[in-house]
Design a protein around this motif. Structure first.
Motif, PDB file in Angstrom:
ATOM      1  N   VAL A  46      -9.499  25.090  16.976  1.00 15.32           N
ATOM      2  CA  VAL A  46      -9.937  25.909  18.111  1.00 15.32           C
ATOM      3  C   VAL A  46      -8.981  27.085  18.301  1.00 15.32           C
ATOM      4  O   VAL A  46      -9.408  28.231  18.512  1.00 15.32           O
ATOM      5  CB  VAL A  46     -10.023  25.074  19.402  1.00 15.32           C
ATOM      6  CG1 VAL A  46     -10.346  25.965  20.603  1.00 15.32           C
ATOM      7  CG2 VAL A  46     -11.094  23.991  19.271  1.00 15.32           C
ATOM      8  N   LEU A  47      -7.671  26.811  18.228  1.00  6.82           N
ATOM      9  CA  LEU A  47      -6.687  27.891  18.338  1.00  6.82           C
ATOM     10  C   LEU A  47      -6.890  28.936  17.244  1.00  6.82           C
ATOM     11  O   LEU A  47      -6.881  30.146  17.499  1.00  6.82           O
ATOM     12  CB  LEU A  47      -5.270  27.320  18.238  1.00  6.82           C
ATOM     13  CG  LEU A  47      -4.670  26.659  19.482  1.00  6.82           C
ATOM     14  CD1 LEU A  47      -3.347  25.999  19.136  1.00  6.82           C
ATOM     15  CD2 LEU A  47      -4.482  27.665  20.600  1.00  6.82           C
ATOM     16  N   VAL A  48      -7.083  28.454  16.022  1.00  6.63           N
ATOM     17  CA  VAL A  48      -7.261  29.366  14.895  1.00  6.63           C
ATOM     18  C   VAL A  48      -8.508  30.214  15.078  1.00  6.63           C
ATOM     19  O   VAL A  48      -8.490  31.434  14.867  1.00  6.63           O
ATOM     20  CB  VAL A  48      -7.350  28.561  13.573  1.00  6.63           C
ATOM     21  CG1 VAL A  48      -7.782  29.466  12.418  1.00  6.63           C
ATOM     22  CG2 VAL A  48      -6.010  27.919  13.242  1.00  6.63           C
ATOM     23  N   ASP A  49      -9.600  29.575  15.517  1.00  4.23           N
ATOM     24  CA  ASP A  49     -10.873  30.292  15.609  1.00  4.23           C
ATOM     25  C   ASP A  49     -10.937  31.273  16.767  1.00  4.23           C
ATOM     26  O   ASP A  49     -11.809  32.144  16.794  1.00  4.23           O
ATOM     27  CB  ASP A  49     -12.028  29.287  15.710  1.00  4.23           C
ATOM     28  CG  ASP A  49     -12.253  28.532  14.404  1.00  4.23           C
ATOM     29  OD1 ASP A  49     -11.704  28.966  13.371  1.00  4.23           O
ATOM     30  OD2 ASP A  49     -12.960  27.517  14.421  1.00  4.23           O
ATOM     31  N   THR A  50     -10.039  31.161  17.737  1.00  4.33           N
ATOM     32  CA  THR A  50      -9.983  32.179  18.793  1.00  4.33           C
ATOM     33  C   THR A  50      -9.310  33.458  18.289  1.00  4.33           C
ATOM     34  O   THR A  50      -9.463  34.521  18.894  1.00  4.33           O
ATOM     35  CB  THR A  50      -9.205  31.679  20.021  1.00  4.33           C
ATOM     36  OG1 THR A  50      -7.853  31.389  19.646  1.00  4.33           O
ATOM     37  CG2 THR A  50      -9.857  30.460  20.636  1.00  4.33           C
ATOM     38  N   GLY A  51      -8.566  33.340  17.179  1.00  2.22           N
ATOM     39  CA  GLY A  51      -7.888  34.501  16.613  1.00  2.22           C
ATOM     40  C   GLY A  51      -6.503  34.752  17.164  1.00  2.22           C
ATOM     41  O   GLY A  51      -5.907  35.808  16.904  1.00  2.22           O
TER      42      GLY A  51
END
Length: 462
Positions: free
Chosen positions: A338-343
């Motif tokens: 989730v952290l990664v996909d928020t950018g």
């Protein structure tokens, strides 16, 4: 969110919102996890799920997409790390049940003088810690620590701190432990390279935090050892056990296979070469650990006189205790995704480039902050490695491994009252909270800072 936003952790993701909002979303998620674990005593598995949802929602992502991100990260982590954790637990249980761990302890400690006992205990802790989780290694070693301290008339702290340093360093720095494995998976590092560099960092780090610090800690907190394990230990010594050379070979077998693959990649560097192709297969972590477990069935199981039923029971009993660990690690992978996909990783990379921040130091610092907040080395490793995914883009294989080790070093910084290991050490050593901070917490801090220093030194030549 676009359909392409759920992706591998090593890919760079376009931010879904402004930098300030992304930072706030990450802080809210981490703070929520801390509050749930620390104050409300919620299981980390549930806390990580709630924290992941909070990150996505605060960042402005649709809830359905957040759930997709989380479940993707959960499944990817289970596939990449879950099998290794299960195989490692089987191997460790066979080592313990066969008496192989006792054989290593007796062979090393029995040959050491009083002056060299802290050094011997550090070696025992590191060797036992190589295939075992910290908590399992601690429980296994405590009777030995008691006996050695009692017979040598040394403080329990003087003997115990080096062993704990060895265990903790292996747990934080050296795969196949869950933390390093997750960081390797997140950052796309090579396991064999990380393993080799991890051992290089761990050895001097253990020396500083263990044998060199232990006499000082022992003077601060002199603790006589109880005699409660004396009789039990004598009865154990009468049991059949695998020999020391056989035990040592079996323990080091998966390490040798994985390091062999790493060396072949560097020295041969030819995918068509028959030797390298064989080493690439047997040096793959899953295959290496599977081979080690199969070999251990004969060297540990049969070598200790265990029949087929006893071996099967030992292997079967190894899995229930790690169910919680597996769920936490996989949920951590979901939170990471989730952290990664928020950018946010992309934003951190951009900011780090603007301010010329050392990737290694930033990775260590993030792990330290999360470790202090959550008390979990695993959560610190998972979260910090996710936050620096963008920073690892374009780094060489060796540099990426050093970032993994920096995260690992930061994840063991200053264990305190929100860490289960803190209370485990306190109760086993029979000391107060203040004394535990002066010994165990201080050792963990020295271990973390020393590990960072040696990682930075390696970065000069890599």
């Amino acid at each position: 969110m676009s359909p392409t936003i759920v992706m591998a952790a090593t890919e760079l993701t376009e931010p879904v919102a402004g930098g300030g909002r992304l930072v706030i979303s990450a802080l809210v998620g981490i703070a929520l996890i801390v509050a749930l674990i620390t104050f409300l005593k919620v299981h980390p598995f549930l806390a990580l799920i709630v924290g992941g949802l909070a990150v996505g929602i605060v960042a402005g992502v649709d809830v359905a997409d957040v759930i997709t991100s989380f479940t993707t990260g959960f499944g990817t982590t289970a596939a990449g790390v879950g099998i290794l954790i299960a195989l490692g637990a089987m191997f460790a249980k066979l080592l313990a049940d066969s008496g192989g761990a006792d054989e290593i302890v007796d062979a090393i400690v029995g040959r050491a003088s009083t002056r060299m006992l802290p050094w011997a205990m550090a070696a025992v802790g590191a060797l036992i810690g190589l295939p075992m989780f910290f908590e399992i290694g601690l429980v296994l070693l405590m009777p030995v620590i008691y006996l050695v301290a009692r017979r040598a008339q040394l403080s329990l702290v003087t003997v115990g701190i080096p062993a704990l340093a060895g265990l903790s360093a292996m747990h934080g720095l050296v795969p196949p432990h869950p933390g390093p494995l997750v960081a390797i998976d997140s950052l796309g590092a090579d396991l064999g390279t990380t393993l080799a560099l991890g051992v290089l960092v761990a050895v001097p780090t253990v020396i500083v935090a263990g044998p060199l610090f232990a006499p000082i800690a022992g003077r601060w907190v002199p603790v006589p050892a109880p005699d409660r394990f004396e009789a039990a230990r004598e009865s154990e010594e009468m049991e059949q056990r695998p020999s020391f050379p056989v035990t040592l070979f079996t323990v080091l077998l998966p390490v040798m296979l994985m390091m062999g693959k790493a060396l072949a990649d560097i020295i041969i560097d030819d995918t068509e070469n028959g030797v390298q192709r064989v080493l690439d297969v047997i040096g793959t972590p899953v295959v290496a650990l599977l081979i080690a477990v199969i070999v251990a069935i004969f060297t540990f199981g049969r070598g200790a006189g265990m029949n087929g039923e006893a071996v099967a029971k030992s292997i079967e009993s190894s899995l229930p205790p790690i169910a919680g660990i597996l769920l936490i690690v996989c949920a951590g992978g979901g939170f990471k995704q989730v952290l990664v996909d928020t950018g946010i990783g992309t934003k951190l990379a951009d900011w780090a480039q603007d301010f010329d921040v050392s990737v290694i130091f930033l990775a260590w610092l993030l792990a330290v902050l999360i470790r202090l907040a959550t008390g979990s080395a695993t959560v610190a490793t998972i979260t910090a490695s996710a936050l620096v995914v963008g920073l690892a883009e374009g780094l060489s294989q060796g540099e990426t491994s050093l970032v993994v080790l920096a995260v690992g070093a930061g994840s063991v910084f200053f264990s305190h009252v929100n860490d289960a290991g803190f209370w485990l050490v306190k109760e086993y050593f029979g000391i107060s909270v203040g004394q535990t901070i002066k010994t165990w917490s201080a050792m963990e801090t020295i271990l973390s800072v020393t590990g960072l220093i040696f990682v930075l030194l390696l970065n000069i030549v890599i």
